[in-house]
Design a protein around this motif. Sequence first.
Motif, mmCIF file in Angstrom:
data_model
loop_
_atom_site.group_PDB
_atom_site.id
_atom_site.type_symbol
_atom_site.label_atom_id
_atom_site.label_comp_id
_atom_site.label_asym_id
_atom_site.label_seq_id
_atom_site.Cartn_x
_atom_site.Cartn_y
_atom_site.Cartn_z
ATOM 1 N N PHE A 1 14.705 8.484 -10.768
ATOM 2 C CA PHE A 1 13.256 8.712 -10.846
ATOM 3 C C PHE A 1 12.625 7.805 -11.895
ATOM 4 C CE2 PHE A 1 9.553 10.730 -12.717
ATOM 5 C CZ PHE A 1 8.803 11.071 -11.608
ATOM 6 N N PHE A 2 13.202 7.796 -13.096
ATOM 7 C CA PHE A 2 12.615 6.991 -14.173
ATOM 8 C C PHE A 2 12.844 5.502 -13.967
ATOM 9 C CE2 PHE A 2 12.838 11.082 -16.504
ATOM 10 C CZ PHE A 2 11.514 11.155 -16.902
ATOM 11 N N ALA A 3 13.982 5.142 -13.332
ATOM 12 C CA ALA A 3 14.246 3.721 -13.073
ATOM 13 C C ALA A 3 13.241 3.158 -12.070
ATOM 14 C CB ALA A 3 15.678 3.539 -12.568
ATOM 15 N N THR A 4 12.973 3.891 -10.988
ATOM 16 C CA THR A 4 11.994 3.424 -9.995
ATOM 17 C C THR A 4 10.588 3.431 -10.591
ATOM 18 O OG1 THR A 4 11.909 5.698 -9.124
ATOM 19 C CG2 THR A 4 13.315 4.120 -7.972
ATOM 20 N N GLN A 5 10.311 4.411 -11.416
ATOM 21 C CA GLN A 5 8.990 4.478 -12.050
ATOM 22 C C GLN A 5 8.753 3.262 -12.933
ATOM 23 O OE1 GLN A 5 6.897 6.851 -11.260
ATOM 24 N NE2 GLN A 5 5.230 6.200 -12.600
ATOM 25 N N ARG B 1 9.672 6.012 -4.003
ATOM 26 C CA ARG B 1 10.776 6.635 -4.751
ATOM 27 C C ARG B 1 11.716 7.445 -3.863
ATOM 28 N NH1 ARG B 1 6.941 7.858 -9.064
ATOM 29 N NH2 ARG B 1 6.503 9.778 -7.940
ATOM 30 N N LYS B 2 11.163 8.061 -2.816
ATOM 31 C CA LYS B 2 11.909 9.029 -2.028
ATOM 32 C C LYS B 2 13.253 8.510 -1.515
ATOM 33 C CE LYS B 2 11.382 12.298 1.782
ATOM 34 N NZ LYS B 2 10.457 12.834 2.812
ATOM 35 N N PRO B 3 13.320 7.359 -0.811
ATOM 36 C CA PRO B 3 14.620 6.905 -0.291
ATOM 37 C C PRO B 3 15.620 6.542 -1.389
ATOM 38 C CG PRO B 3 12.937 5.219 0.033
ATOM 39 C CD PRO B 3 12.229 6.443 -0.413
ATOM 40 N N GLY C 1 0.769 -1.238 0.000
ATOM 41 C CA GLY C 1 0.000 0.000 0.000
ATOM 42 C C GLY C 1 0.800 1.287 0.000
ATOM 43 N N ALA C 2 2.118 1.200 -0.088
ATOM 44 C CA ALA C 2 2.927 2.419 -0.108
ATOM 45 C C ALA C 2 2.716 3.179 -1.427
ATOM 46 C CB ALA C 2 4.405 2.074 0.049
#
Length: 291
Positions: free
Chosen positions: A276-280, A211-213, A204-205
């Motif tokens: 950013f794009f890798a985590t996305q 992405r933040k950490p 549920g995160a």
Amino acid sequence: MASSFEKFQKRRLISSYFSVVLSIFLVLFLLGILGLFIINSKRLSDNFKEEIAMTVFFKNEANDTIIKSFDQQLKAEPFVRSFVYVPKEVAAKQHQDIIGEDFMTFLGMNPLQNSFDIHLKADYINADQIRKIESSLRTNDMVSDIVYDKQLVSLVNDNIQKVSLWILIASGFLTLVAVLLINSSMRLSIYSNRFIIKTMQMVGATKSFIRKPFIWRSVKLGFIGAVLAVLALIGLLFYLDNNFPGLGLLQNQLLVGMVLLAVFFVGIFISWISTFFATQRFLNLRTDDLY
């Protein structure tokens, strides 16, 4: 057993961080060197051009008044960077030092002429401008000859244009390589945590929370790599300036500072945007696609 596994995981994590920082450092360092070369390329080419001397020889009939008048004329000319008067006695001594013997002993006279060695400003080092300057100086009836390396002038101007074009191409290519390498390093770092990302999403995160950490960690790694690159570039600049002061690499401190700041912020920005794009990407994958 658990302790040894934790140590192994810790070593692997440190090794991964080290690889990312090293990649960022090397790429930014090379990019910074190219940037410093570009901002100094015109001055370096100008310095090289201004080393080309034009020698004006005077007839033996030219007296001190004529020589002094020509000296004053050169001081007022806009195309003159520097000049030096070489009396024929000094020229004879220079020739003796070069050939290793006194040629006047068997000639019985000094065949050399009084002359001026003139160094022109870089903007006037081209075939057309030099021909105009030569024609202007030859209007003096006491000038016997004007000598300069015409082939070297043409060669220097042609090669500088070619080198400038290749520098521009290399700059674009290296910038692209820098982005791709840093992006690849960040993507690999995120790839090793893809299951953690998906697990956090399943409980549920939110995407921004996940992405933040990762972004914060990548920014810190980018910051470390960028700082190391800037420090290495500063060290290289001081080394070259101390050993080759004629290059004048630190004369324009504003442009040098701008290049160093650009290297610093590029390292941080690329690290942030790549993460950013890798985590996305992994956030948008289905669980089955992770394998």
